[in-house]
Design an enzyme around this catalytic site. Structure first.
Site, PDB file in Angstrom:
ATOM      1  N   THR A 135       0.868  -1.174   0.000  1.00 13.40           N
ATOM      2  CA  THR A 135       0.000   0.000   0.000  1.00 13.40           C
ATOM      3  C   THR A 135       0.902   1.221   0.000  1.00 13.40           C
ATOM      4  O   THR A 135       1.882   1.281   0.767  1.00 13.40           O
ATOM      5  CB  THR A 135      -1.050  -0.012   1.136  1.00 13.40           C
ATOM      6  OG1 THR A 135      -1.848   1.164   1.026  1.00 13.40           O
ATOM      7  CG2 THR A 135      -0.432  -0.085   2.511  1.00 13.40           C
ATOM      8  N   GLU A 136       0.618   2.177  -0.903  1.00 16.40           N
ATOM      9  CA  GLU A 136       1.612   3.207  -1.210  1.00 16.40           C
ATOM     10  C   GLU A 136       1.890   4.175  -0.065  1.00 16.40           C
ATOM     11  O   GLU A 136       2.825   4.951  -0.128  1.00 16.40           O
ATOM     12  CB  GLU A 136       1.263   3.951  -2.503  1.00 16.40           C
ATOM     13  CG  GLU A 136      -0.086   4.627  -2.542  1.00 16.40           C
ATOM     14  CD  GLU A 136      -1.145   3.754  -3.211  1.00 16.40           C
ATOM     15  OE1 GLU A 136      -1.086   2.511  -3.069  1.00 16.40           O
ATOM     16  OE2 GLU A 136      -2.052   4.321  -3.855  1.00 16.40           O
ATOM     17  N   ASN A 137       1.070   4.139   0.971  1.00 15.95           N
ATOM     18  CA  ASN A 137       1.359   4.995   2.112  1.00 15.95           C
ATOM     19  C   ASN A 137       2.357   4.350   3.072  1.00 15.95           C
ATOM     20  O   ASN A 137       2.519   4.814   4.198  1.00 15.95           O
ATOM     21  CB  ASN A 137       0.067   5.380   2.846  1.00 15.95           C
ATOM     22  CG  ASN A 137      -0.731   4.177   3.265  1.00 15.95           C
ATOM     23  OD1 ASN A 137      -0.971   3.261   2.489  1.00 15.95           O
ATOM     24  ND2 ASN A 137      -1.137   4.154   4.525  1.00 15.95           N
ATOM     25  N   SER A 185       8.498   4.156  -0.856  1.00 19.12           N
ATOM     26  CA  SER A 185       7.317   3.462  -1.345  1.00 19.12           C
ATOM     27  C   SER A 185       7.142   3.679  -2.845  1.00 19.12           C
ATOM     28  O   SER A 185       6.835   2.749  -3.591  1.00 19.12           O
ATOM     29  CB  SER A 185       6.081   3.955  -0.596  1.00 19.12           C
ATOM     30  OG  SER A 185       4.961   3.215  -0.992  1.00 19.12           O
TER      31      SER A 185
END
Lengths: 237, 221
Positions: free
Chosen positions: B53-55, B95
């Site tokens: 998840t990009e966070n 990320s």
């Protein structure tokens, strides 16, 4: 003697000036330095350029700062979130400008700014409206868009533990933009729930080296945006 | 009593299950918000995927129980999630280095429109009132090795989402490789939309009528 600890959020943000560019850590409520933001609202600086992935929710924290009319420009990737009503109003009225940046480009512009790199090429956004007017270069047969590094006069972040040298570690996905924003801020201010003496943190696990942090402030029990919004809180109340 | 409308093709859950069948064991996968998130419920027996998840989390686990979880363990949709044993956290620049640097194997996204050359529009309808919001979509399509789209074949008012050229603002140029809809699985080929598979009970003509570009039939063997 080096001791970066400041006694209160108010004191830590006292010199943020009108027209400053301020980076604020956090992705949604995770990592949002809400006590530092509230201190900035009390302090009164205005005409700020704010850098954050979002625009806050409800009427606390980031959204409260925007609602108070202190933000003339937002640089962000996703200003449209459930429960985010403050920014849309100001955006439509033209009172707050928006520079929309793809999330990864935003992170890399901040990292580059903090690392002394003035610009870089990325394939992200090529051929889309967000690349309009930007320099394009073909490298090894692929098209890339020129993006500029981003720095700030001040950076506000939230850690879980810091030491008085300014070393910081974070809580889970609260880390997000904070480490790169800490690098890109001329003055970086970190709030943390625990502040230790130097040596209290294992050097192997430090995420943000103290050289990137100018001030640390103890906020023992930080508030969470979702809980404040759920309770109907506004700031100032 | 009202009669139930005839349902043709796959449900959202069946679409998600169908995508999951095509994901190789050991893949690092980023799932977009909405229907793509359902894919995590249908990992085929004997396979393991690691969700990014990009966070800032690799090894995202299922949602916590309702009312559970914690405010600082969330996904890109800002919903509370869990972290699997062996997960790791990282900052945003790392990320997106995973994304842009081609380290993530597969990303499955929703779509407003997909063009026959693989152009994707999924972030804005370009309306004057809409506040533009892009998030990480442009980075994902530019950097992840393989981009799949999972979407209803048509909009709620019956307009085709698979078109010759996108009319909405683009997210990326020539980025989509496969499309999974309620009606069919379609590959974006050099010649255009190549039908790979029809959903059970769906005919070629039925799908072609609902597609805004020429559909190439499954080659006869």
């Amino acid at each position: 003697m080096i001791n970066k600890q400041i006694s209160s959020p108010a004191e830590a943000v006292a010199d943020i000036f009108d027209g400053a560019t301020v980076m604020v850590g956090g992705f949604g409520e995770a990592g949002s330095p809400i006590e530092l933001i509230h201190a900035l609202i009390d302090q009164g600086a205005t005409n700020l350029t704010l850098v954050n992935n979002n625009t806050g929710t409800g009427e606390v924290g980031l959204a409260a700062l925007i609602k108070a009319g202190r933000v003339s420009k937002m640089i962000c990737s996703f200003p449209r979130t459930a429960n985010s009503t403050v920014f849309p109003k100001l955006y439509h009225s033209g009172k707050t400008k928006l520079e929309l940046v793809p999330q990864g480009t935003l992170a890399e512009r901040i990292r580059a700014g903090g690392a002394g790199i003035p610009a870089f090429y990325t394939a992200t956004s090529f051929g889309t409206p967000l690349a309009e007017g930007k320099e394009v270069r073909t490298i090894d047969g692929r098209d890339y868009v020129l993006e500029y590094g981003l720095t700030a006069d001040f950076t506000l972040i939230k850690g879980i533990v810091a030491d008085t040298y300014g070393n910081v570690i974070y809580n889970k996905t609260a880390r997000n933009f904070a480490p790169v924003m800490a690098m890109a801020g001329k003055v970086t201010i970190a709030q943390a729930a625990t502040i230790l003496h130097p040596g209290g943190l294992d050097p192997e696990i430090i995420i943000t080296p103290g050289i990137f942090v100018n001030r640390v402030v103890h906020v023992e029990n930080p508030e969470y945006e979702s809980e404040l919004v759920l309770s109907g809180a506004t700031y100032p109340s | 009593m009202t009669t139930e409308q005839e349902v043709i093709g796959r449900t959202r859950e069946q679409m998600a299950e169908r995508v999951a069948q095509d994901i190789p064991d050991g893949s690092y996968v980023n799932l977009g918000i909405g229907i793509p998130e359902l894919i995590a419920h249908y990992v085929p027996e004997g396979r393991e995927f690691i969700y990014h998840t990009e966070n800032g989390l690799l090894g995202m686990g299922p949602s916590p129980e309702v009312g559970g979880g914690e405010p600082e363990l969330i996904n890109a949709g800002k919903r509370r999630v869990t972290a699997i044993s062996g997960a790791c956290y990282f900052h945003h620049a790392d990320s997106f280095a995973m994304i842009r640097g081609g380290h993530i194997d597969l990303c499955v996204l929703g779509a407003l429109q997909v063009a026959e050359n693989g152009d994707l529009a999924n972030w804005s309808t370009g309306g004057a009132d809409a506040i533009p919001a892009v998030g990480g979509a442009m980075d994902l399509v530019a950097g992840v090795k393989t981009i799949y789209v999972i979407t209803q074949h048509n909009t709620k008012d019956g307009q085709p989402k698979l078109v010759e050229r996108c009319s909405f603002p683009l997210t990326g140029v020539n980025v989509v490789s496969r499309i999974y809809t309620d009606l069919a699985v379609i590959e974006v080929s050099e010649k255009g939309f190549q039908l790979v598979e029809l959903s059970p009970g769906v005919s070629f003509e039925y799908v072609q009528e609902r597609t805004g570009a020429k559909l190439l039939p499954i080659p006869s063997k």
